[in-house]
Enzyme design. Structure first.
Site, short mmCIF file in Angstrom:
data_model
loop_
_atom_site.label_atom_id
_atom_site.label_comp_id
_atom_site.label_asym_id
_atom_site.label_seq_id
_atom_site.Cartn_x
_atom_site.Cartn_y
_atom_site.Cartn_z
N GLU A 1 0.87 -1.16 0.00
CA GLU A 1 0.00 0.00 0.00
C GLU A 1 0.92 1.22 0.00
OE1 GLU A 1 -2.71 0.16 3.32
OE2 GLU A 1 -3.51 2.10 2.70
N ASP B 1 -5.44 9.95 9.04
CA ASP B 1 -4.14 9.50 9.53
C ASP B 1 -3.78 10.07 10.90
OD1 ASP B 1 -3.11 7.69 7.55
OD2 ASP B 1 -3.15 9.41 6.18
N TYR C 1 -11.37 -3.46 2.83
CA TYR C 1 -10.48 -2.98 3.88
C TYR C 1 -11.32 -2.74 5.13
CZ TYR C 1 -6.58 -0.06 5.75
OH TYR C 1 -5.54 0.46 6.48
#
Lengths: 266, 383
Positions: free
Chosen positions: A56, A67, A179
């Site tokens: 990734e 993040d 995911y």
């Protein structure tokens, strides 16, 4: 198996998940261009040599809402060093013949030139798919269509808070793999895995035939082994990005080797 | 292009984790807005605690100087000194109704942070305010105000350490804590339902203004003028006039050091489309889609995006968006202080500066004085 020009991104991803029997696939995350363009390519190569099944590859973005501090700081450093999406696509092109590369890229970068143009550039660089963490199911149609046309898999994300209706819709529209975000929060290392993880993986499995990979909060070999027993893939980000910053390709190779060994032992 | 709440603009460009929280918030807001007990309690607080309706004042000497009638909508006279309290009270009341005991907010200059801390003190809710480290340094008195009111101010060290990063930090907190926490966003920006909810809470400005002008002059104004950062006071002022085709609506952005220099905060006037903080809207960005830093002397306008409804009103041609440079805003700040004995915030000083440069002889204009200027004295006096 190696990537061939004829295989679509989804097919290459499927092969990477299927390539090793019952063991879960290992997918490290690297920030493109961190700590430098050359070193991040070397880190990717070291990761593949040490047992990564997919990579990734993060495209640095000014406002990475999904993040935590480690990946945010790595992206900021890459931007300050002048790294562009074009640079990351070059890194992708260098890694893609050896391993499926899935780009982790925020929506505004994909939309800046229009999704068709970005998908075409990514496909030309050999990317197998895109993960767009701020593009939920409800906003994804245009980008998914562009990815389908270009032969890229638009990977969908499911969260612990996703309702049953949303999990079903996400599963029905997923490409490549799903995911599963392990926890409510941003990326980053955590001391403990969330206790509800197996339930989340089961809910996602019921909604799709595609492989299910789990990411967010996984950093240690023990955690990877635990998640590997539940899911088809294990995604490790902040721990790998931290290694790249602290010790470059050698440190990344060491971390990936340890994680791959833990997955092999099960 | 996909239809969203505002033509192509709006949407929810946020991590999947937040989508259920946004859906819950939208349902709760629709229910609350239709609940007479909720609207009555909010109305009572706006009257007795905030001091609404805010006065409409005919600026005597400014009107005389420009040869027209200039009416100032006095949001500067609200409790806490700006329009921000209208939104902060409404959202904290909603959070309490939803059973959320923890409130987070972002702030730039500190006005929204002070308003939210105030509302949380009143409603006995835990309050955390994210503020860029650079803004904390520039706006020390507002940090102290928030802490006195019982809030915890979290310093944000990322990027330019100003408002954009404070919003991102608040969103990251919310991603982790949406089960227990409500995020009181301070402007008509962010993922749905925020832009529409903040507009609904701020439209009291325009509803009052319309009625007050009609009472004062017996007709609607020729123009309604308001400053636009994220765009909450302006959207609240404009929306009640949307169907009055004869009323011109002017949104004034910050041109900073000049639009041509690239150092400005004028995404609407300069035209770019992109995703910022969860909405598809007007954004300052480079060719790769990286969001650029905004520049303005006014911390409240120093933001690289504007609300999605503004982007739509621009495209539809209903509102004209213009931009005013730092120097002109400072001149207007000083002029209003001397002419009227009213020290305006630097944000509405941009709107005033546009009016001074574009008068309407013999006509009637209304301008939203969105806040008072005490917070800006140091910045202006230092120039």
């Amino acid at each position: 198996m190696s990537a061939t020009g004829a295989a679509t991104g989804a097919e290459r991803i499927a092969a990477a998940f299927a390539g090793h029997g019952k063991r879960a696939a290992l997918m490290p995350y690297l920030m493109g261009g961190h700590p430098s363009k050359e070193e991040s390519l070397a880190a990717g190569e070291a990761a593949v040599a040490a047992g990564a099944d997919l990579i990734e590859l993060g495209v640095p973005f000014s406002d990475p809402l999904a993040d935590g501090p480690v990946i945010h700081a790595a992206g900021t450093a890459a931007l300050e060093a002048g790294i562009t999406p074009g640079d990351v696509l070059e890194i992708c092109a260098a890694l893609a013949p050896r391993v499926p590369v899935v780009l982790m890229v925020y929506a505004n970068v994909v939309l800046a030139d229009g999704p068709e143009a970005f998908a075409a550039r990514a496909a030309a660089a050999g990317a197998a798919g895109l993960i767009v963490p701020d593009l939920p199911q409800d906003e994804a149609d245009e980008v998914r269509a562009a990815c389908d046309t270009a032969g890229l898999a638009l990977v969908a994300l499911v969260a612990p808070s996703s309702t049953p209706e949303r999990v079903a819709a996400i599963g029905a529209n997923a490409r490549g793999f799903v995911y599963a975000v392990s926890l409510a929060g941003t990326t980053g290392e955590r001391a403990e895995l969330p206790p509800e993880l197996s339930g989340l993986v089961e809910r996602v499995r019921a909604a799709t035939d595609l492989p299910v990979a789990v990411g967010f909060g996984i950093s240690t070999a023990e955690q990877a082994a635990t998640v590997g027993a539940l899911a088809d893939g294990v995604i490790v980000g902040s721990r790998v990005v931290r290694a790249a910053g602290e010790g470059g390709a050698a440190a990344v190779g060491a971390v990936i080797g340890e994680l791959a060994e833990a997955l092999r032992r099960g | 292009m996909r239809e969203r709440e505002f033509g192509p603009y709006g949407g929810r460009f946020v991590p999947e984790t937040l989508i259920p929280a946004l859906e819950e918030l939208e349902r709760a807001w629709i229910e609350a807005a239709a609940d007479e007990a909720f609207t009555a309690e909010l109305g009572e607080l706006l009257r007795d605690y905030v001091g609404r309706p805010s006065p409409l004042y005919r600026a005597r000497r400014l009107s005389e100087r420009l040869g027209q009638d200039v009416y100032l909508k006095r949001e500067d006279l609200n409790h806490t000194g700006a329009h921000k309290i209208n939104n902060a009270l409404g959202q904290t009341l909603l959070a309490r109704r939803m059973g959320k005991r923890r409130i987070i907010a972002e702030t730039g200059a500190g006005q929204h942070g002070v308003a939210t801390a105030t509302a949380c003190a009143l409603m006995d809710l835990e309050c955390v305010v994210y503020m860029g480290a650079e803004d904390m340094r520039r706006q020390r008195p507002n940090v102290e105000r928030m802490e006195l009111l019982g809030a915890r101010v979290e310093s944000v060290e990322a990027g330019a350490r100003t408002l954009k990063e404070a919003v991102s930090a608040a969103i990251r907190d919310w991603v982790a804590n949406s089960g227990t926490t409500h995020y009181v966003i301070g402007s008509a920006v962010g993922p749905a339902p925020y832009p529409a909810m903040v507009r609904d809470l701020q439209r009291t400005i325009g509803d009052e203004l319309r009625e007050q002008v009609l009472t004062a002059v017996g007709r609607l104004p020729d123009r309604v003028i308001a400053c636009v950062g994220g765009g909450s006071n302006s959207i609240g002022a404009f929306v009640p006039f949307a169907l009055d085709a004869d009323v011109e609506l002017i949104g004034v952005e910050a041109a900073g050091e000049g639009v041509a220099t690239g150092r400005h905060s004028a995404p609407l006037a300069t035209g770019a489309r992109g995703v910022l903080h969860g909405a598809f809207t007007a954004v300052l960005q480079d060719a790769d889609g990286q969001v650029l830093e905004a520049h303005s002397i006014s911390a409240g306008l120093d933001y690289p995006g504007a609300g999605p409804e503004h982007a739509w009103l621009r495209d539809e041609g209903r509102v004209s968006y213009v931009a005013v440079e730092d120097d002109a805003a400072v001149d207007a700040f000083k002029l209003l202080s001397r002419l009227e004995g009213i020290i305006p915030a630097l944000e509405p000083s941009h709107a005033l500066a546009w009016l001074l440069a574009n008068p309407n002889p013999g006509g009637v204009d209304a301008l939203v004085l969105s806040g008072r200027g005490d917070k800006d004295l140091a910045e202006v006096l230092a120039r």
